[in-house]
Design a protein around this motif. Structure first.
Motif, PDB file in Angstrom:
ATOM      1  N   ASP A 225       2.909  23.029  65.149  1.00 60.68           N
ATOM      2  CA  ASP A 225       2.287  21.695  65.224  1.00 60.68           C
ATOM      3  C   ASP A 225       3.206  20.642  65.838  1.00 60.68           C
ATOM      4  O   ASP A 225       3.166  19.466  65.465  1.00 60.68           O
ATOM      5  N   SER A 226       4.043  21.059  66.770  1.00 62.04           N
ATOM      6  CA  SER A 226       4.886  20.098  67.475  1.00 62.04           C
ATOM      7  C   SER A 226       5.043  20.553  68.924  1.00 62.04           C
ATOM      8  O   SER A 226       4.899  21.743  69.243  1.00 62.04           O
ATOM      9  N   LYS A 227       5.355  19.595  69.791  1.00 60.75           N
ATOM     10  CA  LYS A 227       5.508  19.904  71.213  1.00 60.75           C
ATOM     11  C   LYS A 227       6.651  19.082  71.785  1.00 60.75           C
ATOM     12  O   LYS A 227       6.834  17.912  71.438  1.00 60.75           O
ATOM     13  N   ARG A 228       7.439  19.699  72.643  1.00 64.33           N
ATOM     14  CA  ARG A 228       8.468  18.990  73.398  1.00 64.33           C
ATOM     15  C   ARG A 228       8.116  19.111  74.883  1.00 64.33           C
ATOM     16  O   ARG A 228       7.873  20.205  75.380  1.00 64.33           O
ATOM     17  N   GLU A 229       8.118  17.984  75.567  1.00 61.76           N
ATOM     18  CA  GLU A 229       7.744  17.914  76.980  1.00 61.76           C
ATOM     19  C   GLU A 229       8.918  17.356  77.776  1.00 61.76           C
ATOM     20  O   GLU A 229       9.557  16.388  77.353  1.00 61.76           O
ATOM     21  N   VAL A 230       9.224  17.989  78.902  1.00 61.87           N
ATOM     22  CA  VAL A 230      10.290  17.510  79.778  1.00 61.87           C
ATOM     23  C   VAL A 230       9.675  17.271  81.157  1.00 61.87           C
ATOM     24  O   VAL A 230       9.143  18.190  81.779  1.00 61.87           O
ATOM     25  N   ARG A 231       9.760  16.028  81.617  1.00 62.32           N
ATOM     26  CA  ARG A 231       9.168  15.662  82.904  1.00 62.32           C
ATOM     27  C   ARG A 231      10.258  15.473  83.949  1.00 62.32           C
ATOM     28  O   ARG A 231      11.144  14.649  83.783  1.00 62.32           O
ATOM     29  N   ASN A 232      10.156  16.266  85.003  1.00 62.25           N
ATOM     30  CA  ASN A 232      11.066  16.156  86.148  1.00 62.25           C
ATOM     31  C   ASN A 232      12.534  16.197  85.736  1.00 62.25           C
ATOM     32  O   ASN A 232      13.374  15.530  86.335  1.00 62.25           O
ATOM     33  N   LEU A 233      12.803  16.990  84.697  1.00 64.33           N
ATOM     34  CA  LEU A 233      14.152  17.212  84.165  1.00 64.33           C
ATOM     35  C   LEU A 233      14.842  15.938  83.698  1.00 64.33           C
ATOM     36  O   LEU A 233      16.042  15.957  83.430  1.00 64.33           O
ATOM     37  N   ALA A 234      14.109  14.830  83.574  1.00 60.30           N
ATOM     38  CA  ALA A 234      14.740  13.542  83.293  1.00 60.30           C
ATOM     39  C   ALA A 234      14.240  12.884  82.016  1.00 60.30           C
ATOM     40  O   ALA A 234      14.972  12.121  81.389  1.00 60.30           O
ATOM     41  N   GLU A 235      13.010  13.167  81.624  1.00 56.99           N
ATOM     42  CA  GLU A 235      12.398  12.477  80.489  1.00 56.99           C
ATOM     43  C   GLU A 235      11.944  13.503  79.468  1.00 56.99           C
ATOM     44  O   GLU A 235      11.191  14.418  79.800  1.00 56.99           O
ATOM     45  N   VAL A 236      12.414  13.352  78.227  1.00 53.84           N
ATOM     46  CA  VAL A 236      12.053  14.273  77.149  1.00 53.84           C
ATOM     47  C   VAL A 236      11.152  13.534  76.173  1.00 53.84           C
ATOM     48  O   VAL A 236      11.503  12.461  75.673  1.00 53.84           O
ATOM     49  N   VAL A 237       9.981  14.113  75.903  1.00 56.67           N
ATOM     50  CA  VAL A 237       9.016  13.501  74.990  1.00 56.67           C
ATOM     51  C   VAL A 237       8.732  14.488  73.859  1.00 56.67           C
ATOM     52  O   VAL A 237       8.297  15.617  74.112  1.00 56.67           O
ATOM     53  N   ASP A 238       8.984  14.071  72.626  1.00 56.17           N
ATOM     54  CA  ASP A 238       8.649  14.885  71.465  1.00 56.17           C
ATOM     55  C   ASP A 238       7.328  14.400  70.886  1.00 56.17           C
ATOM     56  O   ASP A 238       7.145  13.194  70.651  1.00 56.17           O
ATOM     57  N   HIS A 239       6.418  15.338  70.672  1.00 56.23           N
ATOM     58  CA  HIS A 239       5.097  15.023  70.146  1.00 56.23           C
ATOM     59  C   HIS A 239       4.965  15.623  68.749  1.00 56.23           C
ATOM     60  O   HIS A 239       4.896  16.834  68.571  1.00 56.23           O
ATOM     61  N   GLN A 242       3.452  10.317  66.394  1.00 56.54           N
ATOM     62  CA  GLN A 242       3.691   9.402  67.508  1.00 56.54           C
ATOM     63  C   GLN A 242       4.709   9.999  68.480  1.00 56.54           C
ATOM     64  O   GLN A 242       5.744  10.506  68.056  1.00 56.54           O
ATOM     65  N   PRO A 243       4.434   9.942  69.785  1.00 56.40           N
ATOM     66  CA  PRO A 243       5.393  10.466  70.759  1.00 56.40           C
ATOM     67  C   PRO A 243       6.710   9.698  70.722  1.00 56.40           C
ATOM     68  O   PRO A 243       6.741   8.482  70.540  1.00 56.40           O
ATOM     69  N   SER A 244       7.801  10.435  70.888  1.00 55.92           N
ATOM     70  CA  SER A 244       9.136   9.845  70.959  1.00 55.92           C
ATOM     71  C   SER A 244       9.725  10.190  72.312  1.00 55.92           C
ATOM     72  O   SER A 244       9.823  11.371  72.668  1.00 55.92           O
ATOM     73  N   VAL A 245      10.135   9.164  73.083  1.00 59.11           N
ATOM     74  CA  VAL A 245      10.557   9.359  74.469  1.00 59.11           C
ATOM     75  C   VAL A 245      12.058   9.124  74.596  1.00 59.11           C
ATOM     76  O   VAL A 245      12.594   8.132  74.101  1.00 59.11           O
ATOM     77  N   ARG A 246      12.729  10.061  75.287  1.00 59.33           N
ATOM     78  CA  ARG A 246      14.142   9.899  75.646  1.00 59.33           C
ATOM     79  C   ARG A 246      14.272  10.058  77.146  1.00 59.33           C
ATOM     80  O   ARG A 246      13.859  11.072  77.695  1.00 59.33           O
ATOM     81  N   ARG A 247      14.834   9.060  77.806  1.00 55.52           N
ATOM     82  CA  ARG A 247      14.946   9.081  79.265  1.00 55.52           C
ATOM     83  C   ARG A 247      16.401   9.277  79.682  1.00 55.52           C
ATOM     84  O   ARG A 247      17.323   8.926  78.944  1.00 55.52           O
ATOM     85  N   ARG A 248      16.580   9.794  80.876  1.00 55.83           N
ATOM     86  CA  ARG A 248      17.921   9.950  81.442  1.00 55.83           C
ATOM     87  C   ARG A 248      18.596   8.592  81.533  1.00 55.83           C
ATOM     88  O   ARG A 248      17.997   7.599  81.941  1.00 55.83           O
ATOM     89  N   GLY A 249      19.857   8.524  81.155  1.00 53.56           N
ATOM     90  CA  GLY A 249      20.600   7.278  81.255  1.00 53.56           C
ATOM     91  C   GLY A 249      20.740   6.816  82.694  1.00 53.56           C
ATOM     92  O   GLY A 249      20.775   7.628  83.634  1.00 53.56           O
ATOM     93  N   ASP A 250      20.811   5.514  82.888  1.00 50.79           N
ATOM     94  CA  ASP A 250      20.870   4.945  84.237  1.00 50.79           C
ATOM     95  C   ASP A 250      22.056   5.455  85.038  1.00 50.79           C
ATOM     96  O   ASP A 250      22.001   5.523  86.271  1.00 50.79           O
ATOM     97  N   TRP A 251      23.153   5.812  84.364  1.00 50.28           N
ATOM     98  CA  TRP A 251      24.364   6.192  85.068  1.00 50.28           C
ATOM     99  C   TRP A 251      24.597   7.701  85.081  1.00 50.28           C
ATOM    100  O   TRP A 251      25.655   8.162  85.503  1.00 50.28           O
ATOM    101  N   VAL A 252      23.621   8.467  84.603  1.00 53.07           N
ATOM    102  CA  VAL A 252      23.761   9.930  84.610  1.00 53.07           C
ATOM    103  C   VAL A 252      23.495  10.453  86.018  1.00 53.07           C
ATOM    104  O   VAL A 252      22.425  10.227  86.574  1.00 53.07           O
ATOM    105  N   PRO A 253      24.462  11.143  86.633  1.00 57.51           N
ATOM    106  CA  PRO A 253      24.247  11.657  87.989  1.00 57.51           C
ATOM    107  C   PRO A 253      23.107  12.670  88.031  1.00 57.51           C
ATOM    108  O   PRO A 253      22.866  13.399  87.057  1.00 57.51           O
ATOM    109  N   VAL A 254      22.407  12.717  89.150  1.00 57.39           N
ATOM    110  CA  VAL A 254      21.297  13.655  89.299  1.00 57.39           C
ATOM    111  C   VAL A 254      21.777  15.096  89.149  1.00 57.39           C
ATOM    112  O   VAL A 254      21.099  15.938  88.546  1.00 57.39           O
ATOM    113  N   ALA A 255      22.971  15.415  89.686  1.00 53.27           N
ATOM    114  CA  ALA A 255      23.489  16.775  89.576  1.00 53.27           C
ATOM    115  C   ALA A 255      23.692  17.178  88.117  1.00 53.27           C
ATOM    116  O   ALA A 255      23.521  18.346  87.754  1.00 53.27           O
ATOM    117  N   ARG A 256      24.054  16.245  87.253  1.00 51.70           N
ATOM    118  CA  ARG A 256      24.215  16.551  85.830  1.00 51.70           C
ATOM    119  C   ARG A 256      22.860  16.686  85.155  1.00 51.70           C
ATOM    120  O   ARG A 256      22.634  17.568  84.331  1.00 51.70           O
TER     121      ARG A 256
END
Length: 301
Positions: A225-239, A242-256
């Motif tokens: 009864d739970s789901k984790r979604e990752v969009r374009n390797l940058a945004e993690v959403v736990d369902h 209520q959805p909980s969103v974690r986004r890539r930090g502004d200073w995180v390099p794309v290669a990382r």
């Protein structure tokens, strides 16, 4: 540590060279057969002229401690063979080869010579995907779509869909005992492909649509009864409620963000410590890709 970089296209210049050149004690040696690219890249990264090589013999003569291969797939077998015969630990962009026989030969050559061979499946190191390993995974769904890019089946599967195939293998919580493939081929071009891996208590589904409305990569793992979604390797959403969103930090390099930095550093660390890397698991992904290609071609016949 003398590290060769073979092939100086976009992936090398945007993702790998920034990581390699930043490592203390690493001496980059560049190789491409295109003089203008060799000069421009060498100047950009301040690589001494004696460390710029127009042919492979010159590069091997530098006494490499390791090498990264970012050349086109067609020349991987020749390049990797030469490097392994020279006992140079080698990291090669996926795939090892378009031909499964070549891939098997390279893995066997590395094992027989006791030389490290690593294949660049960077998503195994991408933080968003690694975080999914601690989530229930009764169902794994990965979509990697493109816009207006139908292609012949073999290069499409081995150059692009292979990321989907390997990620399903990486995230599946148990061995699969059934493989199903569905595809649409028109005029010899693969429009979309669907791979399903099934086990006793888990299903992993991979989709690639080359005629989608947008370029996107969406991973969903779900169970209990739970789901984790990752969009374009940058945004993690736990369902879960209520959805909980974690986004890539502004200073995180794309290669990382994409796991390329971590994959490259893990390879270099293995070289430094004398640990030999074995590509047998990567070969299993190539073998599964060959199953996909065979099924796609059979359905189009």
């Amino acid at each position: 540590m003398r590290v060769g970089v073979i092939g100086l296209g976009d992936i090398a210049q945007k993702a790998y060279l920034p990581v390699i050149a930043a490592q203390p004690g690493v001496e980059p040696h560049l190789h491409t057969r295109t003089p203008a690219t060799l000069q421009r890249t060498g100047d950009t990264w301040r690589v001494p002229r004696q460390h710029r090589h127009a042919d492979l013999d010159s590069l091997l003569g530098a006494g490499l401690d390791a090498a990264f291969v970012h050349a086109p797939t067609e020349v991987h077998p020749e390049l990797v063979t030469r490097l392994l015969q020279a006992k140079v630990p080698t990291y090669v962009d996926k795939p090892l080869a378009y031909d499964l026989t070549d891939a098997r030969r390279l893995v066997a050559l590395a094992r027989e010579g006791g030389v490290s061979l690593a294949v660049g499946f960077n998503r195994r190191h991408a933080p968003g995907y690694v975080q999914c390993l601690d989530h229930p995974r009764d169902l794994v769904l990965l979509q990697k779509n493109r816009v207006g890019l139908p292609e012949e089946p073999r290069p499409m599967v081995y150059d692009d869909f292979i990321h989907v195939v390997d990620t399903l293998r990486f995230l599946a919580p148990e061995p699969y005992d059934r493989v199903d493939v569905r595809a649409r081929v028109r005029d010899g071009l693969l429009h979309h492909v669907v791979l399903q891996l099934s086990g006793p208590s888990c299903t992993a589904l991979g989709i690639m649509n080359r005629l989608s409305g947008s370029a996107e990569e969406i991973l969903e793992v779900s169970g209990q009864d739970s789901k984790r979604e990752v969009r374009n390797l940058a945004e993690v959403v736990d369902h879960k409620g209520q959805p909980s969103v974690r986004r890539r930090g502004d200073w995180v390099p794309v290669a990382r963000q994409r796991g390329i930095e971590q994959a490259a550093l893990a390879f270099l660390d293995a070289v430094r410590t004398g640990r030999t890397l074995d590509a047998r698991d990567a070969l299993l992904t190539h073998e599964l890709c060959e199953q996909v290609v065979t099924s796609v071609l059979a359905s189009a016949a």
